[in-house]
Scaffold this active site. Structure first.
Site, mmCIF file in Angstrom:
data_model
loop_
_atom_site.group_PDB
_atom_site.id
_atom_site.type_symbol
_atom_site.label_atom_id
_atom_site.label_comp_id
_atom_site.label_asym_id
_atom_site.label_seq_id
_atom_site.Cartn_x
_atom_site.Cartn_y
_atom_site.Cartn_z
ATOM 1 N N VAL A 30 1.247 -3.861 3.806
ATOM 2 C CA VAL A 30 1.196 -5.179 4.470
ATOM 3 C C VAL A 30 2.460 -6.000 4.214
ATOM 4 C CG1 VAL A 30 -1.301 -5.423 4.623
ATOM 5 C CG2 VAL A 30 -0.117 -6.100 2.500
ATOM 6 N N SER A 74 0.791 -1.231 0.000
ATOM 7 C CA SER A 74 0.000 0.000 0.000
ATOM 8 C C SER A 74 0.823 1.280 0.000
ATOM 9 C CB SER A 74 -0.923 0.017 1.214
ATOM 10 O OG SER A 74 -2.029 -0.816 0.964
ATOM 11 N N TYR A 118 -4.669 4.357 7.772
ATOM 12 C CA TYR A 118 -6.041 3.819 7.887
ATOM 13 C C TYR A 118 -6.688 4.183 9.210
ATOM 14 C CZ TYR A 118 -3.793 1.182 4.255
ATOM 15 O OH TYR A 118 -3.079 0.850 3.154
ATOM 16 N N LYS A 130 0.584 3.479 -2.947
ATOM 17 C CA LYS A 130 -0.577 4.340 -3.202
ATOM 18 C C LYS A 130 -0.208 5.817 -3.157
ATOM 19 C CE LYS A 130 -3.628 0.897 -1.035
ATOM 20 N NZ LYS A 130 -4.398 0.525 0.195
ATOM 21 N N TYR A 188 -2.969 -2.532 -10.456
ATOM 22 C CA TYR A 188 -2.858 -2.272 -9.005
ATOM 23 C C TYR A 188 -2.081 -3.373 -8.316
ATOM 24 C CZ TYR A 188 -4.265 -2.138 -4.125
ATOM 25 O OH TYR A 188 -4.234 -2.169 -2.741
HETATM 26 O O1 DON Z 1 -4.571 -4.505 -1.828
HETATM 27 C C1 DON Z 1 -4.081 -5.118 -0.904
HETATM 28 O O2 DON Z 1 -4.713 -5.653 -0.076
HETATM 29 C C2 DON Z 1 -2.588 -5.110 -0.799
HETATM 30 N N1 DON Z 1 -1.990 -5.161 -2.108
HETATM 31 C C3 DON Z 1 -2.097 -3.832 -0.142
HETATM 32 C C4 DON Z 1 -2.733 -3.633 1.180
HETATM 33 C C5 DON Z 1 -1.831 -2.933 2.154
HETATM 34 O O3 DON Z 1 -0.657 -2.846 1.994
HETATM 35 C C6 DON Z 1 -2.485 -2.396 3.345
HETATM 36 N N2 DON Z 1 -1.557 -1.763 4.179
HETATM 37 N N3 DON Z 1 -1.407 -1.753 5.330
#
Ligand code: DON
Length: 610
Positions: free
Chosen positions: A265, A70, A247, A73, A195
């Site tokens: 993540v 994430s 978040y 982003k 994405y």
């Molecule tokens: O879209 C997803 O779920 C993962 N590619 C990225 C989510 C993420 O990194 C949330 N961060 N804390």
């Protein structure tokens, strides 16, 4: 810069210590909803910091690769803003914190617009806005953009990409929802695949710190100098990172850490202290909200121990930026003046005031400098703002200073900004805004010394010191000849050789043999030294009735400075060996008393300035 310096720097020793201490913190778990992410070693911990000067500090697994997830982003949001502009992006993605988990379907009920670009829904919508170019499809542009931030070529972890693509049903659903609401203008599959690929780009903690440093440095990579993001969008990216980057922990984060940040993540956290540094922490163990446990702790401790909270108030007032203020009754320009002129300056020099500023000029400091100057304006006619030690200005301080300039011109006073050559935006603004006062204008003088000389000339001109033409002098005006009779002066004239020197000509160079001195009858010469990189530093300027090169009469040492004619100059060159002995003695006596007076005057000046 000697690399060893960093090893011993307090910052390096501090992150070494934090790293050591956090190895015992084993809360949280590695992400598993993307199966490939479970292969991460939970004990990994890397911390890196990159300053806006490009200094890099790192410790532990700071070079261990992992997928950015994430954190990507924040970068794609900036790229979408560059591609589509603010209005179009805001029409597709909001900027309000959802207060929900990163994968919540947080869409506005009526428009289907995702609440912000940091949650998955908003990120997918953002990625959908990134354009392909004839020679570069969207994914290539995303990789190139990431490379501008990190300063190196980027690549995708195909296994993680595959793993997420095989299991990313929730994101696919979100993409279809967005498509259904007309938020996406490409197929949901195409966009969600893009994405997944951007989330699978491989980075290190060092890369995250470099990305943060670009954002802290107004969009410019501090090591490569490459523009990663247009400056006008930096504050937009940092804003959504501040309010939504962590978040449903964004509130607690900004409260406790106080830096815009983004987590992923994969175990990474990228944080930014605007104007100072970027921070990258990597540790795969996540808390329930999907943020790295050790990452949060490392940032919390750094922020607390170094008072790095964004809202930790650092006063920006005239007290912080006003280095020195003086008037020119006591401290004149380096132009040598005759006694009558010095008397005028002693009496009227208070009407010239020099303000030496330093550091970063922000709204607060520029405003209070302005108030201080305006409060003294009644007593001053000429103002010089020396910006030599000013390292930067922001839009607000530029507007305040240029408004101040107009106000002072309207009051019939003269203001000069000197040594501002590195302040491009400030100069451009001032040049772009119609200065209404007389020439020379506020940016005319490169350095304070010449600006003060010009102001002095105005005062001397007003005073009309003698009512006689001081542009021409003869030997009787020379301090070295003060004790001589008419006959002795004539003997001296006979012994010398008169020169008509064209403006701009070099009379002698530093290092030349010193066999003569020069008495100026008319014109002006400048004594200067080369300070390297083509910069000249004026030591003094001399006019009619003054002498140069005379000190070598004492020690015959080589010339210590260059002398050039500023205007067409007429002078008498007197070779030391041609001076009759009796007159040489008289000259040496006059020189000794002249320098004794000068030492006395300078001592008084230093005492007054101390
Ligand atoms: O879209 C997803 O779920 C993962 N590619 C990225 C989510 C993420 O990194 C949330 N961060 N804390």
């Amino acid at each position: 810069m000697d690399k060893r310096a960093f090893q011993f720097s307090p910052v390096q020793r501090y992150i070494d210590r934090i790293h050591e201490e956090l190895l015992d913190l084993n809360d949280g778990a590695v992400a598993d909803y993307i199966p490939e992410l479970t292969r991460a070693d939970p004990s990994w911990l890397g911390i890196a910091m990159v300053t806006v000067d490009g200094h890099v500090y790192q410790v532990g697994d700071s070079r261990q690769s992992f997928t950015i997830q994430s954190i990507s982003k924040a970068i794609t949001y900036g790229l979408a803003l560059e591609d589509r502009g603010l209005d179009q992006v805001l029409s597709k993605v909001g900027v309000e914190p959802s207060g929900e988990a990163f994968n919540s379907i947080s869409l506005e009920p009526d428009t289907g617009r995702p609440m912000n670009p940091m949650i998955n829904a908003g990120a997918i919508a953002t990625t959908g806005l990134i354009e392909g170019k004839p020679d570069a499809p969207p994914m290539q542009r995303i990789l190139e953009t990431f490379g501008r931030y990190t300063g190196r070529p980027m690549e995708i972890d195909e296994t993680v990409y595959r793993s997420e693509s095989d299991t990313g049903h929730r994101n696919r659903a979100i993409a279809h929802l967005l498509f259904g609401h007309g938020i996406l203008d490409r197929t949901p599959e195409e966009v969600v695949d893009l994405y997944f690929r951007q989330c699978s780009i491989l980075v290190t903690a060092r890369d995250l710190a470099m990305i943060g440093a670009c954002l802290a440095n107004n969009g410019v990579n501090p090591v490569t100098g490459v523009v990663a993001l247009q400056a006008r969008y930096v504050e937009k990216v940092l804003s959504v990172m501040s309010t939504c980057g962590m978040y449903d922990f964004s509130g607690g984060w900004i409260y406790n850490v106080g830096m815009p940040a983004k987590s992923g993540v994969g175990g990474g956290i990228m944080a930014v202290l605007p104007g100072q540094f970027g921070l990258g922490v990597f540790s795969p163990r996540l808390d329930a909200k999907g943020n790295s446990v050790r990452g949060i702790e490392a940032c919390k401790r750094l922020s607390k121990d170094f008072s790095l909270h964004l809202f930790h108030v650092a006063r920006s007032t005239s007290a912080t930026v006003m280095r020195q203020v003086y008037d020119c009754a006591k401290r004149t320009s380096r132009r040598r003046r005759n006694a009558a002129e010095l008397a005028v300056l002693a009496a009227q020099g208070h009407r010239i005031r020099v303000y030496e500023l330093q550091g970063e000029l922000l709204f607060g400091s520029a405003e209070s400098v302005g108030v201080e100057i305006l409060s003294e304006l009644a007593r001053v006619d000429y103002l010089v703002l020396d910006l030599k030690r000013v390292i930067g200005t922001d839009q607000a301080s530029i507007l305040v200073l240029s408004e101040l300039c107009m106000r002072i011109a309207d009051a019939g006073k003269r203001l000069f900004f000197t040594d501002s050559k590195n302040l491009y935006r400030f100069r451009k603004h001032l040049q772009g805004n119609a200065y209404r006062g007389p020439e020379p204008g506020p940016l005319h003088f490169d350095d304070t010394d010449h600006a003060v000389e010009w102001c002095e000339n105005q005062l001397i001109g007003e005073a009309d010191t003698t009512g006689v033409d001081t542009s021409v002098a003869d030997l009787s005006h020379q301090y070295l000849c003060a004790a001589m009779t008419g006959d002795e002066l004539e003997a001296l004239r006979q012994a010398g050789r008169e020169h008509e020197i064209k403006a701009g000509s070099r009379i002698f160079n530093a290092g030349d043999c010193a066999e003569s001195m020069f008495f100026i009858f008319s014109g002006e010469v400048e004594v200067w030294i080369d300070t390297g990189a083509g910069h000249h530093l004026r030591l003094t300027s001399l006019g009619p009735g003054m002498v140069f090169g005379e000190v070598a009469l004492v020690n015959r040492k080589r010339r210590t400075a260059n002398v050039s004619a500023v205007t067409d100059t007429r002078c008498l060159e007197l070779r030391f060996d041609d001076i009759p002995e009796a007159l040489r003695v008289k000259m040496l006596m006059s020189m000794a008393s002249h320098f004794a007076n000068k030492i006395e005057r300078d001592t008084q000046l230093i005492q007054q300035l101390a």
